[in-house]
Design a protein around this motif. Structure first.
Motif, PDB file in Angstrom:
ATOM      1  N   ARG A  13       0.611  -1.755   4.361  1.00  0.00           N
ATOM      2  CA  ARG A  13       1.303  -1.587   3.075  1.00  0.00           C
ATOM      3  C   ARG A  13       2.251  -2.745   2.807  1.00  0.00           C
ATOM      4  O   ARG A  13       2.249  -3.337   1.726  1.00  0.00           O
ATOM      5  CB  ARG A  13       2.087  -0.279   3.099  1.00  0.00           C
ATOM      6  CG  ARG A  13       2.811   0.061   1.803  1.00  0.00           C
ATOM      7  CD  ARG A  13       3.900   1.091   2.069  1.00  0.00           C
ATOM      8  NE  ARG A  13       4.965   0.510   2.886  1.00  0.00           N
ATOM      9  CZ  ARG A  13       5.830   1.239   3.600  1.00  0.00           C
ATOM     10  NH1 ARG A  13       5.735   2.560   3.621  1.00  0.00           N
ATOM     11  NH2 ARG A  13       6.781   0.649   4.302  1.00  0.00           N
ATOM     12  N   GLU A  14       3.052  -3.102   3.802  1.00  0.00           N
ATOM     13  CA  GLU A  14       4.060  -4.137   3.616  1.00  0.00           C
ATOM     14  C   GLU A  14       3.449  -5.517   3.400  1.00  0.00           C
ATOM     15  O   GLU A  14       4.040  -6.364   2.721  1.00  0.00           O
ATOM     16  CB  GLU A  14       5.017  -4.153   4.815  1.00  0.00           C
ATOM     17  CG  GLU A  14       5.892  -2.900   4.900  1.00  0.00           C
ATOM     18  CD  GLU A  14       6.763  -2.889   6.138  1.00  0.00           C
ATOM     19  OE1 GLU A  14       6.573  -3.782   7.006  1.00  0.00           O
ATOM     20  OE2 GLU A  14       7.626  -1.999   6.254  1.00  0.00           O
ATOM     21  N   HIS A  15       2.280  -5.764   3.986  1.00  0.00           N
ATOM     22  CA  HIS A  15       1.625  -7.064   3.841  1.00  0.00           C
ATOM     23  C   HIS A  15       0.627  -7.093   2.685  1.00  0.00           C
ATOM     24  O   HIS A  15      -0.090  -8.082   2.520  1.00  0.00           O
ATOM     25  CB  HIS A  15       0.925  -7.452   5.147  1.00  0.00           C
ATOM     26  CG  HIS A  15       1.866  -7.790   6.265  1.00  0.00           C
ATOM     27  ND1 HIS A  15       2.471  -9.013   6.385  1.00  0.00           N
ATOM     28  CD2 HIS A  15       2.336  -7.034   7.290  1.00  0.00           C
ATOM     29  CE1 HIS A  15       3.259  -9.024   7.448  1.00  0.00           C
ATOM     30  NE2 HIS A  15       3.199  -7.831   8.017  1.00  0.00           N
ATOM     31  N   GLY A  16       0.572  -6.014   1.919  1.00  0.00           N
ATOM     32  CA  GLY A  16      -0.294  -5.979   0.755  1.00  0.00           C
ATOM     33  C   GLY A  16      -1.769  -5.827   1.052  1.00  0.00           C
ATOM     34  O   GLY A  16      -2.608  -6.038   0.161  1.00  0.00           O
ATOM     35  N   LEU A  17      -2.116  -5.439   2.274  1.00  0.00           N
ATOM     36  CA  LEU A  17      -3.530  -5.345   2.648  1.00  0.00           C
ATOM     37  C   LEU A  17      -4.205  -4.140   2.023  1.00  0.00           C
ATOM     38  O   LEU A  17      -5.400  -4.188   1.707  1.00  0.00           O
ATOM     39  CB  LEU A  17      -3.662  -5.302   4.176  1.00  0.00           C
ATOM     40  CG  LEU A  17      -3.153  -6.538   4.920  1.00  0.00           C
ATOM     41  CD1 LEU A  17      -3.334  -6.365   6.422  1.00  0.00           C
ATOM     42  CD2 LEU A  17      -3.876  -7.789   4.442  1.00  0.00           C
ATOM     43  N   ILE A  18      -3.463  -3.048   1.833  1.00  0.00           N
ATOM     44  CA  ILE A  18      -4.044  -1.867   1.195  1.00  0.00           C
ATOM     45  C   ILE A  18      -4.437  -2.196  -0.239  1.00  0.00           C
ATOM     46  O   ILE A  18      -5.542  -1.879  -0.696  1.00  0.00           O
ATOM     47  CB  ILE A  18      -3.055  -0.689   1.231  1.00  0.00           C
ATOM     48  CG1 ILE A  18      -2.800  -0.248   2.677  1.00  0.00           C
ATOM     49  CG2 ILE A  18      -3.577   0.482   0.408  1.00  0.00           C
ATOM     50  CD1 ILE A  18      -1.765   0.843   2.823  1.00  0.00           C
ATOM     51  N   ALA A  19      -3.545  -2.867  -0.956  1.00  0.00           N
ATOM     52  CA  ALA A  19      -3.826  -3.247  -2.346  1.00  0.00           C
ATOM     53  C   ALA A  19      -4.963  -4.260  -2.413  1.00  0.00           C
ATOM     54  O   ALA A  19      -5.813  -4.189  -3.311  1.00  0.00           O
ATOM     55  CB  ALA A  19      -2.570  -3.822  -2.989  1.00  0.00           C
ATOM     56  N   GLU A  20      -4.993  -5.190  -1.468  1.00  0.00           N
ATOM     57  CA  GLU A  20      -6.050  -6.212  -1.487  1.00  0.00           C
ATOM     58  C   GLU A  20      -7.420  -5.591  -1.242  1.00  0.00           C
ATOM     59  O   GLU A  20      -8.401  -5.928  -1.922  1.00  0.00           O
ATOM     60  CB  GLU A  20      -5.764  -7.281  -0.439  1.00  0.00           C
ATOM     61  CG  GLU A  20      -6.786  -8.412  -0.425  1.00  0.00           C
ATOM     62  CD  GLU A  20      -6.458  -9.492   0.576  1.00  0.00           C
ATOM     63  OE1 GLU A  20      -7.324 -10.362   0.805  1.00  0.00           O
ATOM     64  OE2 GLU A  20      -5.349  -9.475   1.150  1.00  0.00           O
ATOM     65  N   LEU A  21      -7.507  -4.674  -0.273  1.00  0.00           N
ATOM     66  CA  LEU A  21      -8.766  -3.999  -0.003  1.00  0.00           C
ATOM     67  C   LEU A  21      -9.225  -3.215  -1.231  1.00  0.00           C
ATOM     68  O   LEU A  21     -10.401  -3.277  -1.628  1.00  0.00           O
ATOM     69  CB  LEU A  21      -8.608  -3.060   1.194  1.00  0.00           C
ATOM     70  CG  LEU A  21      -9.780  -2.124   1.503  1.00  0.00           C
ATOM     71  CD1 LEU A  21     -11.039  -2.932   1.830  1.00  0.00           C
ATOM     72  CD2 LEU A  21      -9.437  -1.179   2.652  1.00  0.00           C
TER      73      LEU A  21
ATOM     74  N   SER B 276       5.188   4.047  -0.518  1.00  0.00           N
ATOM     75  CA  SER B 276       4.182   4.756   0.275  1.00  0.00           C
ATOM     76  C   SER B 276       3.366   5.689  -0.597  1.00  0.00           C
ATOM     77  O   SER B 276       2.156   5.840  -0.405  1.00  0.00           O
ATOM     78  CB  SER B 276       4.853   5.553   1.403  1.00  0.00           C
ATOM     79  OG  SER B 276       5.331   4.704   2.424  1.00  0.00           O
ATOM     80  N   ALA B 277       4.017   6.314  -1.580  1.00  0.00           N
ATOM     81  CA  ALA B 277       3.291   7.187  -2.507  1.00  0.00           C
ATOM     82  C   ALA B 277       2.264   6.382  -3.298  1.00  0.00           C
ATOM     83  O   ALA B 277       1.137   6.837  -3.525  1.00  0.00           O
ATOM     84  CB  ALA B 277       4.283   7.869  -3.452  1.00  0.00           C
TER      85      ALA B 277
END
Length: 215
Positions: free
Chosen positions: A23-31, A192-193
């Motif tokens: 989450r903090e490194h933006g990997l969730i959004a990137e995926l 997180s939400a």
């Protein structure tokens, strides 16, 4: 079910550590964003959308949600948080913003507009409901070269009726609510939400790309 990592039961702390790092490194959004581009390409669309639909949804907050990040939605009689989402015309998530439930749609969307404009170069039109009217919001959209078109109910509309364009984002909320984690807001922080909403839509898109129907 008990998950074991290195022989230790219930190591949820380690699982959460991975989630927090992503989450903090933006990997969730990137995926999530890469999968959305693949789904759009498979559907014969440009990877970058030119139109979207905005709406919001209030959900009850769990006891662990701090009072500072929750509010009371007087219209829905809900004490919790509000999810503001923008989808493309396929119903795929473009952006999500989680606020206290008493945050107005206009205020939240005005904060989302610069993010959308920077992220999606082709985005020129956004449909919305009557809660997004007002000269300030319309001016903010115009300044970013985005047309905000409000789809209103007609005077003869009675009861439930599917309205043009707006049904797309309502369907997206339906997809998200199939994730039990989103039936209520259990996250201590709003970021997180938001990440949980992205995870839910990531699962929807991954099943679609794999041609796997939900069991």
């Amino acid at each position: 079910m008990i998950f074991r990592i290195s022989g230790e039961p219930h190591c949820w702390e380690r699982v959460y550590a991975f989630f927090r790092r992503w989450r903090e490194h933006g990997l969730i959004a990137e995926l999530h964003d890469r999968l959305r581009e693949q789904v759009r390409t498979r559907a014969g669309r440009n990877p970058q959308p030119s139109a979207g639909i905005v709406d919001s949804q209030s959900v009850k907050a769990a006891a662990n949600v701090p009072a500072a990040s929750r509010g009371y939605d007087g219209n829905k009689k809900i004490n919790g948080r509000r999810r503001h989402i923008v989808t493309d015309t396929l119903g795929l998530l473009l952006s999500v913003h989680v606020t206290p439930a008493d945050t107005g749609d206009r205020d939240a969307f005005q904060a989302l507009l610069p993010v959308l404009s920077k992220k999606f170069d082709r985005l020129r039109l956004i449909w919305a409901d009557g809660g997004y009217t007002g000269p300030v919001l319309a001016g903010a959209a115009k300044a970013l070269n985005i047309v905000l078109e409000v789809v209103k109910r007609t005077d003869d509309t009675k009861g439930f009726r599917i309205l043009p364009r707006r049904w797309v984002v309502e369907r997206s909320f339906g997809w998200l609510m199939r994730s039990r984690r989103l039936a209520r807001d259990f996250e201590t922080t709003a970021v997180s939400a938001e990440a949980m909403v992205l995870w839910s839509m990531t699962m929807v898109m991954s099943r679609r790309l794999a041609d796997r129907p939900r069991a």
